[in-house]
Design a protein around this motif. Structure first.
Motif, short mmCIF file in Angstrom:
data_model
loop_
_atom_site.label_atom_id
_atom_site.label_comp_id
_atom_site.label_asym_id
_atom_site.label_seq_id
_atom_site.Cartn_x
_atom_site.Cartn_y
_atom_site.Cartn_z
N GLY A 228 0.78 2.19 -5.23
CA GLY A 228 1.16 2.05 -3.77
C GLY A 228 -0.15 1.87 -3.05
N LEU A 229 0.10 1.68 -1.66
CA LEU A 229 -1.12 1.43 -0.76
C LEU A 229 -0.61 1.80 0.64
N ASN B 264 3.45 -10.23 3.70
CA ASN B 264 2.87 -9.89 5.01
C ASN B 264 3.54 -9.12 5.86
N LYS B 265 3.03 -8.54 6.92
CA LYS B 265 3.91 -7.78 7.67
C LYS B 265 3.30 -7.48 9.14
N LYS C 176 3.27 1.30 4.69
CA LYS C 176 2.96 1.75 3.61
C LYS C 176 3.77 1.00 2.37
N LEU C 177 3.05 0.51 1.46
CA LEU C 177 3.39 -0.48 0.40
C LEU C 177 3.60 0.55 -0.99
N ASN C 178 4.70 0.37 -1.26
CA ASN C 178 5.03 1.24 -2.80
C ASN C 178 5.50 0.14 -3.71
N THR C 179 5.00 -0.45 -4.77
CA THR C 179 5.37 -1.44 -5.29
C THR C 179 6.52 -1.30 -6.30
#
Length: 234
Positions: A4-5, A32-33, A18-21
């Motif tokens: 995640g990021l 993108n966001k 918050k990026l959780n793949t």
């Protein structure tokens, strides 16, 4: 297993991005966001679809993360970063000056912990290896060794009694204070973890970092710190 990021902006403790793949809605590894934070327009572009990893949690190749703040490049990471900028942005887009001032890692194992760190903007990425092994009769006499680029910089014997300490080392011409605290490895093994910190000294200060004043003078350069939490595997 759970990559995640997370990106925080300003002093807001909430997490606007918050990026959780492995979970929705950011399961996709490319996208993108756009959102607002503190009256600023934030645009985040990422591509982790071809990211390559080695022994650590960070990708080493085949990825990029681009953060725009009010149409200015605020953060650019990854081997594909230049390609992403060329493809998405106009030539001459302003780039903010950024400096990495600290990083923190959590790792798990029994005798070996490894990572990479760049101690200054002009330095190179160094391989850091922390090893705890026995001397003489197995692990009855544990020894702590810290190596940078395969060179041993400290070696601590009788670790049961020397479970806390510090030592100064030289990296890229900089004074770096190395602190270790492995108390919980011996006295709280069920829930405890060891802590290792690498911290560059600010300016021409010759004192140990623990003795530095909390506020630095404006003309002093910003230092770098690396904090490692090392847990023992069950």
């Amino acid at each position: 297993m759970n990559q995640g990021l997370t990106i925080n902006f300003g002093e807001n403790t909430s997490t606007p991005f918050k990026l959780n793949t492995n979970s929705k809605p950011f399961r996709k590894k490319k996208g993108n966001k756009t959102f607002e934070s503190d009256n600023l327009k934030i645009e985040v572009f990422w591509d982790l679809s071809t990211a390559k990893y080695t022994t650590g949690p960070e990708p080493v190749d085949g990825f990029y993360v681009l953060v725009m703040v009010d149409s200015e490049i605020g953060l650019l990471l990854g081997a594909l970063a230049e390609e992403a900028v060329t493809r998405k942005l106009k030539i001459g887009t302003p780039v903010a000056k950024v400096t990495l001032i600290s990083r923190r890692e959590h790792c798990s194992g029994n005798t070996l912990y490894s990572t990479k760190a760049q101690f200054c903007d002009t330095g190179i990425a160094h391989d850091i290896l922390i090893r705890c092994n026995g001397e003489g009769e197995g692990l009855k006499h544990p020894v702590l060794s810290v190596c940078i680029d395969k060179k041993t910089v400290i070696r601590v014997k009788r670790l049961q009694w020397n479970f806390r300490g510090n030592q100064t080392i030289f990296v890229d011409g900089l004074l770096v204070d190395l602190m270790w605290d492995v108390h919980d490895w011996f006295f709280n093994p069920a829930n405890g973890y060891a802590v290792f910190m690498f911290r560059t000294r600010s300016g021409m200060d010759s004192r140990l970092w623990l003795e530095e004043k909390m506020l630095q003078k404006e003309h002093e350069s910003v230092g770098f710190s690396l904090l490692i939490y090392a847990c023992k595997s069950p």
